[in-house]
Design a protein around this motif. Structure first.
Motif: not given
Length: 376
Positions: A158-170, A176-185, A119-125
């Motif tokens: 290894e270089s592929r996985f490192a590239l994916l990590e940089r993309i995901i972290l960025t 978008p923020a995730v509701s703490p209530e949704v995360l807890w449920v 949800y946070r990575l793609f910013a689409v419901p």
């Protein structure tokens, strides 16, 4: 990355072992910086003679596959009305099993994400996704093609996985923020294997059931009740895989009786518990059938009956690409470009210690708030 050495050793060992059979599979753990977001990575290169079909079980995980080889065909194992043909695809949280088929070479990488991270990575419901695999371009636009090219040009796993990590972290840093209530449920459903009432969860977070269902569908992709069914199915599959009888597995995971379990199982899997157990027993022991060590996620279809025959009987003229969810591209928010630099370094010499909590992002703040919610 503290666990990189383990991943490298495992990947090198598997690659060397399977190379003679034109099979290469590399598993790689996620960085501690992505704890609770990314569940790991898989690199694969398979050369297959003949058709290979795999039943993919509902597991509550979003899988992003970026392929460099031939097309994969994916169809719902229960309602085979639409098929997707693609080398790259995003597989959403599913409540029904799917069958993947390929006849040529299979080459690429897969990222295993929690729905919260997706949800946070793609910013689409996520409720706009449905259960059909999506074209990454529907979620990432032109960046999807550039990503495939950059991954294909990397000089190793290894270089592929490192590239994916940089993309995901960025992307997570600006998602978008995730509701703490949704995360807890979501966490509670997983920890209790789905054996908790939705009304109890709604009361615990101070929401109405209707409001919880709406927010949960937006950020997880399904209702709490549907995810509970997936969690219970996984608990039952784990017990069946360790030799339990169907009746005992059904009773221990909260089903009223075995007929109730059989009906639910077939409605989600497209086959009976007995048929699925035969598929697992007949599979090649060297086949890496499960994406995650603590879940039953897939099996090769060897038996010509049951799920495999239901899949083959679907007429090609009825199988077409599912339409793009309405409003998806309009909802996709622009995100910052992915940095080209090397992996983030720190005062630890570029390595992240196990106890490093990582940067304080929206995700970590949400997790801390979710921890303060009641555990009932």
């Amino acid at each position: 990355m503290a666990t990189s050495a383990t991943g490298a050793a495992e990947g090198a060992q598997m690659g060397a072992t399977m190379q003679d059979h034109t099979h290469e599979l590399v598993r790689w753990p996620a960085s501690p910086l992505l704890r609770g977001q990314t569940l790991g990575y898989r690199g694969f290169r398979f050369g297959v003679l003949g058709t290979r079909r795999r039943l993919m079980v509902p597991d509550g995980v979003v899988k992003v596959m970026v392929g460099f080889g031939d097309l994969v065909r994916v169809v719902d194992a229960v309602v085979p009305h639409h098929a997707t043909h693609a080398a790259s695809m995003v597989n959403p949280v599913r409540t029904r099993a799917a069958v993947g088929e390929h006849t040529g070479s299979l080459y690429g990488v897969t990222v295993l994400l929690t729905p919260i991270a997706a949800y946070r990575l793609f910013a689409v419901p996520l409720n706009e996704w449905g259960e059909q695999p999506l074209d990454p371009a529907d979620l990432l636009g032109a960046e999807a093609a550039r990503l495939a090219e950059r991954l294909a040009e990397c000089d190793g796993w290894e270089s592929r996985f490192a590239l994916l990590e940089r993309i995901i972290l960025t992307r997570l840093a600006f998602g978008p923020a995730v509701s703490p209530e949704v995360l807890w449920v979501w966490q509670r459903l997983r920890s209790d294997a789905g054996r908790v009432r939705v009304e109890q969860l709604a009361s615990a977070v101070g929401w109405s059931r209707r409001h919880l269902e709406r927010r949960f569908r937006e950020q997880v992709g399904t209702t709490p009740k549907a995810l509970a069914q997936v969690c219970r199915l996984q608990a039952a599959l784990h017990r069946l895989d360790t030799g339990w009888s169907v009746a005992r597995a059904a009773a221990e995971t909260g089903y009223h009786d075995q007929p109730h379990f059989d009906r639910t199982f077939k409605g989600m899997m497209g086959c009976t518990p007995g048929q699925f157990r035969r598929y697992r027993a007949a599979a090649d022991p060297s086949d890496s059938r499960d994406f995650l060590p603590d879940q039953v996620t897939s099996v090769l279809l060897q038996d010509p009956r049951g799920c495999a025959s239901r899949y083959r009987l679907a007429k090609e003229k009825h199988l077409r690409r599912a339409p793009r969810p309405a409003g998806m591209l309009a909802a996709r928010a622009p995100l910052p470009a992915v940095p080209q630099a090397a992996e983030p370094s720190s005062a630890h010499g570029g390595k992240v210690p196990d106890d490093d909590p990582g940067p304080t992002t929206t995700a970590t703040r949400t997790e801390r708030r979710a921890q303060t919610l009641p555990h009932r």
